[in-house]
Design an enzyme around this catalytic site. Sequence first.
Site, PDB file in Angstrom:
ATOM      1  N   HIS A   1     -23.227 -48.974  11.092  1.00 19.82           N
ATOM      2  CA  HIS A   1     -22.116 -48.840   9.661  1.00 19.82           C
ATOM      3  C   HIS A   1     -20.731 -48.066  10.801  1.00 19.82           C
ATOM      4  O   HIS A   1     -19.897 -47.978  10.162  1.00 19.82           O
ATOM      5  CB  HIS A   1     -22.099 -48.071   8.462  1.00 19.82           C
ATOM      6  CG  HIS A   1     -23.468 -49.640   7.409  1.00 19.82           C
ATOM      7  ND1 HIS A   1     -22.062 -50.558   7.616  1.00 19.82           N
ATOM      8  CD2 HIS A   1     -24.100 -49.742   6.965  1.00 19.82           C
ATOM      9  CE1 HIS A   1     -22.554 -51.527   6.104  1.00 19.82           C
ATOM     10  NE2 HIS A   1     -23.930 -50.569   6.443  1.00 19.82           N
TER      11      HIS A   1
ATOM     12  N   GLU B   1     -22.145 -44.682  -3.406  1.00 21.87           N
ATOM     13  CA  GLU B   1     -21.261 -45.949  -3.314  1.00 21.87           C
ATOM     14  C   GLU B   1     -22.334 -46.549  -4.494  1.00 21.87           C
ATOM     15  O   GLU B   1     -23.501 -46.396  -4.120  1.00 21.87           O
ATOM     16  CB  GLU B   1     -21.968 -46.702  -1.257  1.00 21.87           C
ATOM     17  CG  GLU B   1     -21.536 -48.118  -1.624  1.00 21.87           C
ATOM     18  CD  GLU B   1     -22.195 -48.792  -0.489  1.00 21.87           C
ATOM     19  OE1 GLU B   1     -22.813 -48.580   0.443  1.00 21.87           O
ATOM     20  OE2 GLU B   1     -21.173 -49.678  -0.145  1.00 21.87           O
TER      21      GLU B   1
ATOM     22  N   GLU C   1     -27.811 -48.143   9.244  1.00 18.68           N
ATOM     23  CA  GLU C   1     -26.943 -47.651   9.062  1.00 18.68           C
ATOM     24  C   GLU C   1     -25.960 -46.959  10.283  1.00 18.68           C
ATOM     25  O   GLU C   1     -24.743 -47.057   9.956  1.00 18.68           O
ATOM     26  CB  GLU C   1     -27.401 -46.344   8.658  1.00 18.68           C
ATOM     27  CG  GLU C   1     -27.982 -46.597   6.990  1.00 18.68           C
ATOM     28  CD  GLU C   1     -27.596 -47.753   6.381  1.00 18.68           C
ATOM     29  OE1 GLU C   1     -26.896 -47.521   6.197  1.00 18.68           O
ATOM     30  OE2 GLU C   1     -28.594 -48.434   5.858  1.00 18.68           O
TER      31      GLU C   1
ATOM     32  N   GLU D   1     -21.244 -55.132   5.245  1.00 20.41           N
ATOM     33  CA  GLU D   1     -22.479 -55.609   4.700  1.00 20.41           C
ATOM     34  C   GLU D   1     -23.131 -56.687   5.825  1.00 20.41           C
ATOM     35  O   GLU D   1     -24.291 -56.162   7.010  1.00 20.41           O
ATOM     36  CB  GLU D   1     -22.835 -55.725   3.533  1.00 20.41           C
ATOM     37  CG  GLU D   1     -22.659 -54.728   2.479  1.00 20.41           C
ATOM     38  CD  GLU D   1     -23.243 -53.339   3.548  1.00 20.41           C
ATOM     39  OE1 GLU D   1     -24.623 -53.305   4.300  1.00 20.41           O
ATOM     40  OE2 GLU D   1     -23.188 -52.280   3.178  1.00 20.41           O
TER      41      GLU D   1
ATOM     42  N   ALA E   1     -31.057 -47.204   2.688  1.00 20.76           N
ATOM     43  CA  ALA E   1     -30.685 -45.872   3.177  1.00 20.76           C
ATOM     44  C   ALA E   1     -29.253 -45.747   3.403  1.00 20.76           C
ATOM     45  O   ALA E   1     -28.960 -47.062   2.651  1.00 20.76           O
ATOM     46  CB  ALA E   1     -30.642 -46.434   4.947  1.00 20.76           C
TER      47      ALA E   1
ATOM     48  N   GLU F   1     -25.242 -44.732   4.346  1.00 16.44           N
ATOM     49  CA  GLU F   1     -24.750 -44.473   5.936  1.00 16.44           C
ATOM     50  C   GLU F   1     -23.295 -43.620   5.330  1.00 16.44           C
ATOM     51  O   GLU F   1     -21.980 -43.909   6.771  1.00 16.44           O
ATOM     52  CB  GLU F   1     -23.402 -45.980   6.004  1.00 16.44           C
ATOM     53  CG  GLU F   1     -22.456 -46.566   5.183  1.00 16.44           C
ATOM     54  CD  GLU F   1     -22.924 -47.351   4.489  1.00 16.44           C
ATOM     55  OE1 GLU F   1     -24.650 -47.677   4.232  1.00 16.44           O
ATOM     56  OE2 GLU F   1     -22.002 -48.391   4.037  1.00 16.44           O
ATOM     57  N   ASN F   2     -23.166 -42.841   4.591  1.00 14.70           N
ATOM     58  CA  ASN F   2     -22.011 -41.600   4.679  1.00 14.70           C
ATOM     59  C   ASN F   2     -21.699 -41.162   6.480  1.00 14.70           C
ATOM     60  O   ASN F   2     -23.110 -40.766   6.649  1.00 14.70           O
ATOM     61  CB  ASN F   2     -22.717 -40.044   4.008  1.00 14.70           C
ATOM     62  CG  ASN F   2     -23.234 -40.707   3.084  1.00 14.70           C
ATOM     63  OD1 ASN F   2     -23.406 -41.517   1.729  1.00 14.70           O
ATOM     64  ND2 ASN F   2     -24.254 -40.836   2.471  1.00 14.70           N
TER      65      ASN F   2
END
Length: 889
Positions: A308, A128, A305, A327, A269, A271-272
């Site tokens: 998300h 990102e 995270e 966000e 951090a 959030e993959n």
Amino acid sequence: MAVKEAPKEIFLKDYKPTGYHFDTVELKFVLSEKKTTVVSKIRVLPRNSSESPPLVLDGRDVKLLFVKINGEERKLEEVELTSRHLTLKSLPVQPFDLEIGSEIHPETNLSLEGLYKSSSGMFCTQCEAEGFRKITFYQDRPDVMAKFTTRIEADKAQYPVLLSNGNLIDSGDLENGFHYAVWEDPFKKPCYLFALVAGQLTSRDDTFKTRSGRDVQLRIWTPAQDVPKTEHAMHALKLSMKWDEDVYGLEYDLDLFNIVAVPDFNMGAMENKSLNIFNSKLVLASAETATDVDYAAILGVIGHEYFHNWTGNRVTCRDWFQLSLKEGLTVFRDQEFSSDMGSRPVKRIGDVALLRTAQFSEDAGPMAHPVRPHSYIKMDNFYTVTVYEKGAEVVRMYQTLLGKDGFRKGMDLYFERHDGQAVTCEDFFAAMRDANSANLSVFLRWYSQAGTPILTVSTAYDAAARSYTVKCKQEIPSTPGQPVKEPTLIPLAVGLLNSKGEDMVLTELLDGGSLKSLKDTAGGPAKTAVLVVDKEEQEFTFLNLPEKPVPSFLRNFSAPVRLVTPTVTDDDLLFLLAHDSDEFNRWEAGQTMGRKLMLDLIPKAQRNEQLAVPSAFVEGMRRICGKGTNTSWRKRTDGLDGGCRSRCSTYCPKICDKRACVETEARFPENCEYRLIVTENRSSDPHYTFDHKNKARRSLKNLALGYLCSLDEADTTELALKEYKSATNMTDQFAALSSLCQNPGDVRDEALANFYEQWKDETLVVNKWLVLQSMSDIPGNVKNMRRLLDHPSFDMKNPNKVYSLIGPFCRTAVNFHAKDGSGYEFLAEVTLQLDKMNPQVASRMVSSLSRWKRFDEGRQSLAKAQLERIAKTDGLSENVFEIASKSLA
Ligand code: 0A1
Ligand code: ZN
């Protein structure tokens, strides 16, 4: 050599869907020290079966090895390749396989986006916003959602752990000491959620049983020696998973959830999908090395995270202009989570304080942009407090307007409509509106207009009519590119107190000519009314009020506005400080009074006049600290949240400067009282517990210690030294060190040296030591800053080091803004050096100069000169160019 493309501004109004969908993506990585090869095989679905427009793929710092369409190689001379794009033409109109071979060099990638080699030795990714294009050629935009399968091959001894998104479906050994792992993610996702990690890592393992009874494997990966420091993060993860089920009915959707901690990471951090990557400082904690603030940040960011997964991953953004869709909403969710896990008012006070200091000033400066920006050169520059924090306030306003249940209905409808899609802020708005049949169209202006509204509220009581009229006027200041604004929809939460300090029951409201009867959300009598202010000027009249009330406006900070209240008197503020049932507004009343006093005392102190603090304020503050004897006050302060007590005490007694402080001390034996606060709140328990009660106790004690030390007397220094030496946790040790560091001299120098010696092998603790020195207000600190740049503990390549040493320096009044311009010059030097390695971090640093027009004349020209020097440097990154040029415009 590919043709170099110039920086380009991208506009929201130009959004167009792609001509091609990507259905599945198979990636194969062969990781090696010298070079990494990436082969991607994409199933491409043309949107239109009658024409084949060019397929434009993004790619940056990637060497193209080959391109195949349906297995047939295209000659490289026949494809169009620039420094930013690979364009393929004459493509099939039917679905086809596109295979691309490419080569990258993670070891030399210091930008920390794309695939990079961390200083800890592991390979790691950050995609990102637009980092995937540094891995391979792709349609790198969030509305391209595909199912990913990832095969990783690497040396087994050096990289025993190989991770990617989804489930592990195959693994085994290869020749030459290599091994492989294949990961499959069953959910469609945009490439910004792709992640890969390879390294020598050990995990803390746990499980979470979902409410439908599935066991989810939880793993937090770190170097082996750090595993003991992941206990709090794991606890936070389980709390987050439970909270999302309880509050939103949202369950985790895979059987495995991984978190990896890396020491070099640009942000907090990421959030993959199922493989969150974290900056180590937001995972690792122990009582000895982390403070209460660190523990709270870990809880909040682990939650953020994790949340998300639904707000961001399952439902994502159509384009990057919609960033606040994920966000703002996720920050709101993490704020609520932290409130539920700790103290609601303390969390709210902290969040509003951040909004006011950071976001309100962004909104008033050259980088002001709406929650949904209209254009950008580099998206990385728009991960801002406006998109995140103001975005969260916008989401909070839906809840304030629709009530908790109405908000939940809106969320349910949002997921029902959009699961698996890439959507816009309007889609979220429509879900909220439709689920509640609400008419909120004016509200959409919060997304398109920059600037902080100024809301002026004045009142009049009519004793004969027993009515109370509230007159509102709103005005949004002009911002770059937006000279004229329209009124927006502001929810103004109001409570009215009677002379006993109780909330009056609000029964009827005359609102724009129509009469409304008021009830609270549960149908009981209303004590707080939410007035919907959506015109430039508007009046509301409360009826049936037996006496003139003291108004409590904007309860819980119900909208991100600057409130101006010309009819509220000092006596009203003192009354609210004593009685308001809204703890946020009690704090607010104390702050407003404190600020007024400060502004009054500063010039008097400068003129060496007698200083006097009104006794009502002193009395109010003493009682907040729990020192009062008056029983009605006592009752109220006993009910006051412990953390609020510390928050409320911040103006007491250090009103403005030492003289004012000494004056307050002379008026009542504050010094003794602060000593008492320190001793009374010292823990006898050597075990550190991170809970609200203990946090509040430590916070009050350490605040008192700081005030005492500002007196710079032998016995206060002695007390702080004693606290420093006897501390059994980092919160207390660091607070004592900070107190001692306020005053220059041998004690400070020795304490700093002692602290470094004790912690030199703990990089996160050493960062605190850097912060303390960089934020010093002791004149002439630039010299020390330059020394610290060469200190073995500093490394320009590590963002945490830069954020610890350079960031806090830019917030100091005395040294950053030194009259001779040395602070600005120092920052420019660092920015230019940094920009060659890590443009994202460099552009964050240069932002400190962007508000130069607010400085005094002399400083303006010094700061401007440095900005100009930066802007005209050859080879500047787009990131820094955008901030520097917009600041100068
Ligand atoms: N989405 C992440 C933050 C993040 C944003 C940008 C990044 O690189 C430019 C990295 C991380 C979050 O909100 O936590
Ligand atoms: Zn986020």
